[in-house]
Enzyme design. Structure first.
Site, PDB file in Angstrom:
ATOM      1  N   LYS A  82       0.250  -4.427   6.663  1.00  0.00           N
ATOM      2  CA  LYS A  82       1.455  -4.995   5.959  1.00  0.00           C
ATOM      3  C   LYS A  82       2.301  -5.695   7.073  1.00  0.00           C
ATOM      4  O   LYS A  82       2.149  -5.625   8.244  1.00  0.00           O
ATOM      5  CB  LYS A  82       2.218  -3.841   5.404  1.00  0.00           C
ATOM      6  CG  LYS A  82       1.630  -3.534   4.154  1.00  0.00           C
ATOM      7  CD  LYS A  82       2.422  -2.457   3.182  1.00  0.00           C
ATOM      8  CE  LYS A  82       1.775  -2.331   2.221  1.00  0.00           C
ATOM      9  NZ  LYS A  82       2.407  -1.087   1.201  1.00  0.00           N
TER      10      LYS A  82
ATOM     11  N   ARG B   5      -3.079   5.174   2.668  1.00  0.00           N
ATOM     12  CA  ARG B   5      -3.862   4.277   1.659  1.00  0.00           C
ATOM     13  C   ARG B   5      -4.068   3.134   2.658  1.00  0.00           C
ATOM     14  O   ARG B   5      -3.234   2.510   3.367  1.00  0.00           O
ATOM     15  CB  ARG B   5      -2.938   3.823   0.740  1.00  0.00           C
ATOM     16  CG  ARG B   5      -3.557   2.444  -0.343  1.00  0.00           C
ATOM     17  CD  ARG B   5      -2.573   2.168  -1.271  1.00  0.00           C
ATOM     18  NE  ARG B   5      -2.914   1.248  -2.177  1.00  0.00           N
ATOM     19  CZ  ARG B   5      -3.113  -0.268  -2.034  1.00  0.00           C
ATOM     20  NH1 ARG B   5      -2.636  -0.609  -0.679  1.00  0.00           N
ATOM     21  NH2 ARG B   5      -3.442  -0.870  -2.807  1.00  0.00           N
TER      22      ARG B   5
HETATM   23  C1  7PJ Z   1       0.580   0.101  -1.839  1.00  0.00           C
HETATM   24  C2  7PJ Z   1       0.184   0.223  -3.365  1.00  0.00           C
HETATM   25  C3  7PJ Z   1       1.314   1.151  -1.515  1.00  0.00           C
HETATM   26  C4  7PJ Z   1       0.567   2.341  -3.275  1.00  0.00           C
HETATM   27  C5  7PJ Z   1      -0.173  -1.938  -2.647  1.00  0.00           C
HETATM   28  C6  7PJ Z   1      -1.101  -3.762  -0.059  1.00  0.00           C
HETATM   29  C7  7PJ Z   1      -0.172  -4.273  -0.938  1.00  0.00           C
HETATM   30  N1  7PJ Z   1       0.249   1.349  -3.902  1.00  0.00           N
HETATM   31  N2  7PJ Z   1      -0.351  -0.821  -3.650  1.00  0.00           N
HETATM   32  N3  7PJ Z   1       1.289   2.147  -2.172  1.00  0.00           N
HETATM   33  N4  7PJ Z   1       0.574  -1.540  -1.766  1.00  0.00           N
HETATM   34  N5  7PJ Z   1       0.779   3.380  -3.774  1.00  0.00           N
HETATM   35  O1  7PJ Z   1      -2.189  -3.556  -0.426  1.00  0.00           O
HETATM   36  O2  7PJ Z   1      -0.626  -3.809   1.161  1.00  0.00           O
HETATM   37  O3  7PJ Z   1       1.967   1.352  -0.484  1.00  0.00           O
HETATM   38  S1  7PJ Z   1      -0.602  -3.409  -2.674  1.00  0.00           S
END
Ligand code: 7PJ
Length: 284
Positions: free
Chosen positions: A230, A264
């Site tokens: 990020k 994640r």
């Molecule tokens: C996240 C997400 C996160 C959850 C994205 C990326 C941007 N879902 N979807 N948590 N980020 N739950 O993949 O960096 O931090 S999209």
């Protein structure tokens, strides 16, 4: 006597027919099926390539794979239901029987329904099931749900994020969403929460949340953290998205220290090793 004791955490996370033990941290591998995702945009634009990538992440140690067809990166334009459906459903079909729960990253209730019918076991909603239709789409099933905090909309959320106390506000929001989900009939062992790093937050907000992650333990449900690649890491290290692996691993470990149970990430193989070192340290 402890003041304010936390409700005990269930020892597992129920995702459809999968019961994932929370004895050790879990890794959710990210599979973007979008032409404009900020970190791997275009690379997995076809269903075959996306499914192949997902299987590779599973081989590398992903406990869950998260399939997303709408980029929620800052400034991204929304996509239509039809476009999102065309991107993700063929991938879900290809992942039937892949051996781990498949998560659908969407905020559209109709797509949640179709994805669950196509085999998704977890719904990852960056709007925390605020749409009553989304609550209905999931409550009637056995899928897990990830409730994430976001301030504003992806299109504009990074323009001027503001909080008086980001940690308190995000925690109170998530507590309310957990209560709403439970009231709708979603059992506590199906619920995850996520502070939503980067979603309407400055780097300072993200760092405050990471530092004070233990304050989320009182929610009584497992915490997911997404720092992988990020832009806050770019701000700290001066590196572009493709060069943020070391920063991502450092943030992942700090999230585990703060009590996160699910990470994640894009880089599953490397994160797995970091998690193994963390677990060895924890048990030493
Ligand atoms: C996240 C997400 C996160 C959850 C994205 C990326 C941007 N879902 N979807 N948590 N980020 N739950 O993949 O960096 O931090 S999209």
């Amino acid at each position: 006597m402890a003041l304010n004791p936390s409700p005990p955490l269930a020892p597992h996370l129920q995702c459809g027919t999968y019961r994932l033990s929370l004895d050790r941290p879990l890794i959710m591998g990210v599979v973007n099926v979008t032409p404009d995702s900020f970190s791997d945009g275009g690379q997995f634009a076809t269903a075959d390539a996306a499914a192949t990538h997902a299987r590779r992440l599973i081989d590398e140690g992903a406990d869950i794979v998260d399939i997303g067809g709408e980029s929620t990166r800052p400034g991204a334009a929304p996509v239509s239901l039809d476009e999102e459906r065309k991107r993700v459903l063929p991938v879900l079909e290809r992942l039937a029987g892949c051996g781990v729960p498949v998560s659908i990253d969407t905020r559209k209730a109709q797509l949640m329904r179709e994805a669950i019918a196509a085999g998704a076991s977890l719904v990852n909603d960056v709007t925390a099931l605020e749409d009553p239709e989304a609550t209905a789409a999931t409550a009637a099933t056995a899928v897990g749900v990830c409730l994430m905090h976001m301030q504003g909309e992806p299109h504009t959320m990074q323009q001027n994020p503001h909080y008086d106390d980001v940690v308190r506000e995000v925690r109170e929001y998530l507590a309310g969403r957990v209560r709403a989900a439970e009231a709708a009939g979603i059992a506590r062992d199906r619920i995850l929460v996520d502070p939503g790093f980067g979603f309407g937050k400055t780097p300072e907000h993200n760092l405050a949340l990471l530092k004070r992650l233990p304050e989320f333990a009182g929610l009584g449900v497992p915490l997911l953290a997404g720092w992988s690649r990020k832009s806050s890491l770019g701000r700290i290290t001066g590196r572009d998205t493709g060069e943020r692996l070391a920063g991502s691993l450092a943030a992942a470990l700090l999230a585990l220290l703060g009590g996160a149970r699910i990470l994640r990430v894009h880089d599953v193989k490397e994160t797995r090793d970091a998690v193994l070192v963390f677990e060895a340290w924890r048990k030493a």
